[in-house]
Structure formats: structure tokens, C-alpha cells
Write a protein that holds these residues in place. Structure first.
Motif, PDB file in Angstrom:
ATOM      1  N   LYS A 161      60.895  72.673  45.549  1.00 25.20           N
ATOM      2  CA  LYS A 161      60.576  71.545  46.702  1.00 25.20           C
ATOM      3  C   LYS A 161      61.037  69.848  45.986  1.00 25.20           C
ATOM      4  O   LYS A 161      61.157  69.409  46.805  1.00 25.20           O
ATOM      5  CB  LYS A 161      59.039  71.395  47.540  1.00 25.20           C
ATOM      6  CG  LYS A 161      59.362  70.297  48.821  1.00 25.20           C
ATOM      7  CD  LYS A 161      61.023  70.807  49.858  1.00 25.20           C
ATOM      8  CE  LYS A 161      60.029  71.916  50.134  1.00 25.20           C
ATOM      9  NZ  LYS A 161      61.340  72.064  51.367  1.00 25.20           N
ATOM     10  N   GLN A 164      64.461  69.528  44.646  1.00 26.18           N
ATOM     11  CA  GLN A 164      65.252  68.805  46.058  1.00 26.18           C
ATOM     12  C   GLN A 164      64.780  67.324  46.269  1.00 26.18           C
ATOM     13  O   GLN A 164      65.717  66.807  46.552  1.00 26.18           O
ATOM     14  CB  GLN A 164      64.776  69.549  47.597  1.00 26.18           C
ATOM     15  CG  GLN A 164      65.216  70.842  47.303  1.00 26.18           C
ATOM     16  CD  GLN A 164      64.915  71.634  48.690  1.00 26.18           C
ATOM     17  OE1 GLN A 164      64.093  71.153  49.464  1.00 26.18           O
ATOM     18  NE2 GLN A 164      64.886  73.467  48.265  1.00 26.18           N
ATOM     19  N   VAL A 165      63.554  66.789  46.124  1.00 27.31           N
ATOM     20  CA  VAL A 165      63.060  65.953  46.297  1.00 27.31           C
ATOM     21  C   VAL A 165      63.719  64.927  45.255  1.00 27.31           C
ATOM     22  O   VAL A 165      64.280  63.672  45.401  1.00 27.31           O
ATOM     23  CB  VAL A 165      61.597  66.015  46.188  1.00 27.31           C
ATOM     24  CG1 VAL A 165      61.323  63.588  46.077  1.00 27.31           C
ATOM     25  CG2 VAL A 165      60.980  65.531  47.479  1.00 27.31           C
ATOM     26  N   GLU A 168      67.502  64.035  46.029  1.00 29.17           N
ATOM     27  CA  GLU A 168      67.622  63.223  47.033  1.00 29.17           C
ATOM     28  C   GLU A 168      67.741  61.574  46.198  1.00 29.17           C
ATOM     29  O   GLU A 168      68.173  60.460  46.714  1.00 29.17           O
ATOM     30  CB  GLU A 168      66.056  63.325  47.812  1.00 29.17           C
ATOM     31  CG  GLU A 168      66.647  64.689  49.116  1.00 29.17           C
ATOM     32  CD  GLU A 168      67.726  64.283  49.613  1.00 29.17           C
ATOM     33  OE1 GLU A 168      68.598  63.411  49.844  1.00 29.17           O
ATOM     34  OE2 GLU A 168      68.560  65.644  49.761  1.00 29.17           O
ATOM     35  N   HIS A 181      66.297  65.095  56.070  1.00 29.66           N
ATOM     36  CA  HIS A 181      67.367  65.854  54.956  1.00 29.66           C
ATOM     37  C   HIS A 181      66.505  67.345  54.637  1.00 29.66           C
ATOM     38  O   HIS A 181      67.060  68.220  55.168  1.00 29.66           O
ATOM     39  CB  HIS A 181      67.623  65.433  54.141  1.00 29.66           C
ATOM     40  CG  HIS A 181      68.660  64.139  54.014  1.00 29.66           C
ATOM     41  ND1 HIS A 181      68.947  62.763  52.967  1.00 29.66           N
ATOM     42  CD2 HIS A 181      69.324  63.900  54.947  1.00 29.66           C
ATOM     43  CE1 HIS A 181      69.411  62.295  53.509  1.00 29.66           C
ATOM     44  NE2 HIS A 181      69.593  61.942  55.018  1.00 29.66           N
ATOM     45  N   LEU A 182      65.097  67.225  54.495  1.00 30.64           N
ATOM     46  CA  LEU A 182      63.845  68.200  54.134  1.00 30.64           C
ATOM     47  C   LEU A 182      63.672  69.086  55.036  1.00 30.64           C
ATOM     48  O   LEU A 182      62.904  69.622  54.817  1.00 30.64           O
ATOM     49  CB  LEU A 182      63.519  68.004  52.590  1.00 30.64           C
ATOM     50  CG  LEU A 182      64.913  67.491  51.774  1.00 30.64           C
ATOM     51  CD1 LEU A 182      63.620  67.488  50.284  1.00 30.64           C
ATOM     52  CD2 LEU A 182      65.764  68.636  50.912  1.00 30.64           C
TER      53      LEU A 182
END
Length: 217
Positions: A161, A164-165, A168, A181-182
Motif C-alpha cells: 500500500k 502505491q501511495v 501516486e 484512486h486507492l
């Protein structure tokens, strides 16, 4: 005229240093004592610290291959060749750049080593100017690799996670957009973002992005 130009170029060269502000150590590996001492004389005359080894195996047993340095190694040696040494460095993600020393009839093997990641190769007898040029490139390459491997190590600490951040943030998205988005809350984004910055040792988002750009290649 060309000789003067080359001399000026070398005199302006600033020796790369490691994280302790020390010149990179040059490891000389050759099973022939005369070659080791000849290389040592040439490299020491450039003001660089050196250490000599009679075999690649002994070198690997006693040296931390994750510490930035440069290797000047014979290509053909008993027990462990220069090619095998380069393969070992690659396998273990070592930042150390290697310069291969070749004899007649070994050029094809030396070119293969370049394809495997070696910094350069030098034909014997060694030309001092070519040696200095090769050392300059190898030192810069080592420090670039060390920086990249350091970033890889930091990035590996991130959770999926958090990665992913981080991605972004690299796209320039704000917390609210990242949350959308998440499919998570803005508060959760803030927590992940804080962890990303801490684990990646980045003071600002711009610094984080620079590291991620290097990581992505």
C-alpha cells in the motif's frame, strides 16, 4: 596539442569520494606478483589508495563487497577468473565497478565482461593514461550503483500500500486524489505518506520523487 589537452583534463579531475569523504579504495587482483606491483605503482602515483590481492577468492573472503570501491582484476586467473568475479558481484548486487586486465587473444572475453557490467578493460602492458580514464569512469559508476542500491534497499521496506501511495505521489497527485484512486480515507493516505517519507529517508516530496525516478531507471 592533444597531449596537453589530455593533461589538463586529468589535472582537473576531482577524485570521487565515499560517504566518509575518503577516496574509493582500488583493489588490485592478479595472480602474477609483478603485474600486481606494476598496477599498484601506477595507481598509487595517481594519489589513490590501493590494496593488492593474489586471487579473487581471497578478496571475496576478506572484503565487504557492498562497500563502494573499484576492482582492477586480471581476466584469466586460476581458481576464480575475472569473469566469475564479475558474475559474483552481479549476483550479489555489489556496487563495485570492475576493470578487467587482458592479454593477447582475450579481447572477446573482455567485451563479454563489459556486457555483464564491467566498467572497462585494459590490455597489457597497461597504458597509464588509459588506466586513469578507466579508473575515473569506474569510480563514478561505483558511486552511482551505490546510490541506486541504497534506494532499492529503502524501497524494499515499503508495504504494498505504501508503494502505491509512493507511486501516486510520483504522479503529482494530492492526498484527496490518492484517497479516491486507492479507495481509502484521506487520513489513511496521510499515515501511509508519512511512513513512505520516513522509510525512504526523504525530507520533501521532491526528494522522494528524485529517488523513485532513479529507482525506475
Amino acid at each position: 596539442m592533444n597531449a596537453q589537452h589530455n593533461s589538463d583534463k586529468h589535472s582537473e579531475w576531482q577524485t570521487p569520494v565515499d560517504s566518509n569523504n575518503e577516496p574509493l579504495l582500488i583493489h588490485i587482483i592478479d595472480d602474477e606478483e609483478s603485474v600486481r606491483h606494476s598496477c599498484n605503482f601506477l595507481i598509487s602515483s595517481l594519489g589513490l589508495p590501493t590494496q593488492m590481492w593474489s586471487s579473487a577468492l581471497i578478496f571475496l573472503q576478506q572484503v565487504d563487497i557492498y562497500y563502494p570501491a573499484v576492482i582492477v582484476s586480471d581476466l584469466m586467473m586460476p581458481a576464480m577468473s575475472g569473469q566469475a568475479l564479475q558474475a559474483h558481484l552481479n549476483q550479489h548486487d555489489s556496487p563495485i565497478a570492475l576493470i578487467a586486465l587482458t592479454g593477447q587473444g582475450e579481447i572477446a572475453d573482455a567485451v563479454n565482461m563489459l556486457k555483464q557490467g564491467a566498467a572497462d578493460y585494459l590490455e597489457k602492458p597497461i597504458n597509464s593514461h588509459r588506466l586513469q580514464e578507466a579508473l575515473e569512469r569506474a569510480q563514478v559508476l561505483t558511486l552511482k550503483r551505490a546510490q541506486l542500491y541504497s534506494i532499492k534497499k529503502l524501497y524494499a521496506q515499503l508495504t504494498e500500500k505504501e508503494k502505491q501511495v509512493a507511486h501516486e505521489l510520483m504522479q503529482g497527485n494530492l492526498n484527496k486524489n490518492i484517497a479516491d484512486h486507492l479507495d481509502i480515507s484521506v487520513r489513511t493516505v496521510e499515515v501511509h505518506r508519512s511512513q513512505v517519507m520516513k522509510k525512504m529517508q526523504a525530507q520533501h516530496v521532491s526528494e522522494l520523487i528524485q529517488k523513485l525516478v532513479l529507482l525506475k531507471g
